[in-house]
Design an enzyme around this catalytic site. Sequence first.
Site, PDB file in Angstrom:
ATOM      1  CE  LYS A   1     -21.263  -9.483   8.053  1.00  0.00           C
ATOM      2  NZ  LYS A   1     -20.726 -10.468   7.083  1.00  0.00           N
TER       3      LYS A   1
ATOM      4  CG  HIS B   1      -1.865  -1.097   1.370  1.00  0.00           C
ATOM      5  ND1 HIS B   1      -2.042  -1.789   2.545  1.00  0.00           N
ATOM      6  CD2 HIS B   1      -2.722  -1.663   0.474  1.00  0.00           C
ATOM      7  CE1 HIS B   1      -2.970  -2.725   2.377  1.00  0.00           C
ATOM      8  NE2 HIS B   1      -3.392  -2.682   1.128  1.00  0.00           N
TER       9      HIS B   1
ATOM     10  NE  ARG C   1      -2.740  -7.480  -4.262  1.00  0.00           N
ATOM     11  CZ  ARG C   1      -3.614  -7.518  -3.264  1.00  0.00           C
ATOM     12  NH1 ARG C   1      -3.185  -7.751  -2.041  1.00  0.00           N
ATOM     13  NH2 ARG C   1      -4.897  -7.370  -3.492  1.00  0.00           N
TER      14      ARG C   1
ATOM     15  CB  SER D   1      -4.250  -6.578   4.805  1.00  0.00           C
ATOM     16  OG  SER D   1      -3.932  -5.312   4.310  1.00  0.00           O
TER      17      SER D   1
HETATM   18  N1  ATP Z   1       1.119  -5.490  -2.222  1.00  0.00           N
HETATM   19  C1  ATP Z   1       0.331  -4.701  -2.949  1.00  0.00           C
HETATM   20  N2  ATP Z   1       0.793  -4.138  -4.082  1.00  0.00           N
HETATM   21  C2  ATP Z   1      -0.014  -3.367  -4.834  1.00  0.00           C
HETATM   22  N3  ATP Z   1      -1.294  -3.094  -4.569  1.00  0.00           N
HETATM   23  C3  ATP Z   1      -1.804  -3.628  -3.464  1.00  0.00           C
HETATM   24  C4  ATP Z   1      -1.032  -4.456  -2.599  1.00  0.00           C
HETATM   25  N4  ATP Z   1      -1.816  -4.863  -1.569  1.00  0.00           N
HETATM   26  C5  ATP Z   1      -3.020  -4.309  -1.798  1.00  0.00           C
HETATM   27  N5  ATP Z   1      -3.024  -3.587  -2.923  1.00  0.00           N
HETATM   28  C6  ATP Z   1      -4.133  -2.825  -3.486  1.00  0.00           C
HETATM   29  O1  ATP Z   1      -4.556  -1.911  -2.525  1.00  0.00           O
HETATM   30  C7  ATP Z   1      -5.947  -1.652  -2.668  1.00  0.00           C
HETATM   31  C8  ATP Z   1      -6.627  -1.813  -1.319  1.00  0.00           C
HETATM   32  O2  ATP Z   1      -6.677  -3.161  -1.035  1.00  0.00           O
HETATM   33  P1  ATP Z   1      -7.027  -3.840   0.353  1.00  0.00           P
HETATM   34  O3  ATP Z   1      -7.294  -2.851   1.419  1.00  0.00           O
HETATM   35  O4  ATP Z   1      -8.033  -4.896   0.037  1.00  0.00           O
HETATM   36  O5  ATP Z   1      -5.616  -4.501   0.685  1.00  0.00           O
HETATM   37  P2  ATP Z   1      -5.263  -6.013   0.717  1.00  0.00           P
HETATM   38  O6  ATP Z   1      -3.820  -6.068   1.088  1.00  0.00           O
HETATM   39  O7  ATP Z   1      -5.714  -6.667  -0.541  1.00  0.00           O
HETATM   40  O8  ATP Z   1      -6.118  -6.498   1.967  1.00  0.00           O
HETATM   41  P3  ATP Z   1      -6.963  -7.860   2.129  1.00  0.00           P
HETATM   42  O9  ATP Z   1      -5.964  -8.949   2.214  1.00  0.00           O
HETATM   43  O10 ATP Z   1      -7.682  -7.613   3.420  1.00  0.00           O
HETATM   44  O11 ATP Z   1      -7.867  -7.920   0.935  1.00  0.00           O
HETATM   45  C9  ATP Z   1      -6.404  -2.593  -3.780  1.00  0.00           C
HETATM   46  O12 ATP Z   1      -6.374  -1.876  -5.001  1.00  0.00           O
HETATM   47  C10 ATP Z   1      -5.346  -3.656  -3.783  1.00  0.00           C
HETATM   48  O13 ATP Z   1      -5.226  -4.278  -5.053  1.00  0.00           O
HETATM   49 MG    MG Z   2      -7.797  -6.980  -0.967  1.00  0.00          MG
END
Ligand code: ATP
Ligand code: MG
Length: 160
Positions: A41, A17, A90, A128
Amino acid sequence: MTLAVYPGSFDPLTNGHVDIISRGARLFDRIVVAILVNAEKSPLFSMAERVEIARAVFKSLPNVEVDTFEGLLVDYVERRGAQVIVRGLRAVSDFEFEFQMALMNRRLNGKIETVFMMPAEQYSYISSRLIKEVFSLGGRVHGLVPDMVEERLRAKVGQP
Ligand SMILES: Nc1ncnc2c1ncn2[C@@H]1O[C@H](COP(=O)(O)OP(=O)(O)OP(=O)(O)O)[C@@H](O)[C@H]1O
Ligand SMILES: [Mg+2]
């Protein structure tokens, strides 16, 4: 002035992020990290903690703002007067869902453009969910999340 919104649950913020937000801050005049209320949730980190962490990590980047939203993303983006939604890609596995969301959001509001960015390759496999899983099983996540997130995980989940 181009204002971009980067929506997500950020539970917790990872270096993937952080990478996307830093790229967005160079590309757009201002980028709003918009943390989704009720995405899950039972999030591990409360909304207040997620906001606090993101504000602390980006305190030295003045054009990064941290906010929260609920409801339809395009309504929030319109309300903020933003023109762009930023999403990270990703792997191919992200593509199908992101493609659907981008086209649905375009149908809902044709003035808003979705822009995709690729993270540095060392962060391209992090989510995450994976961070929480690995940490809770005692694995090291050092270097994959901001130091503050690592400390908070340790306080919350225990010491791996
Ligand atoms: N490592 C990463 N590299 C690039 N983009 C990312 C990465 N992790 C998350 N994103 C992007 O960040 C945005 C927010 O995603 P989100 O909050 O769902 O994060 P996540 O890491 O995918 O969490 P979760 O595992 O809970 O889904 C989305 O566009 C997701 O594709
Ligand atoms: Mg996600």
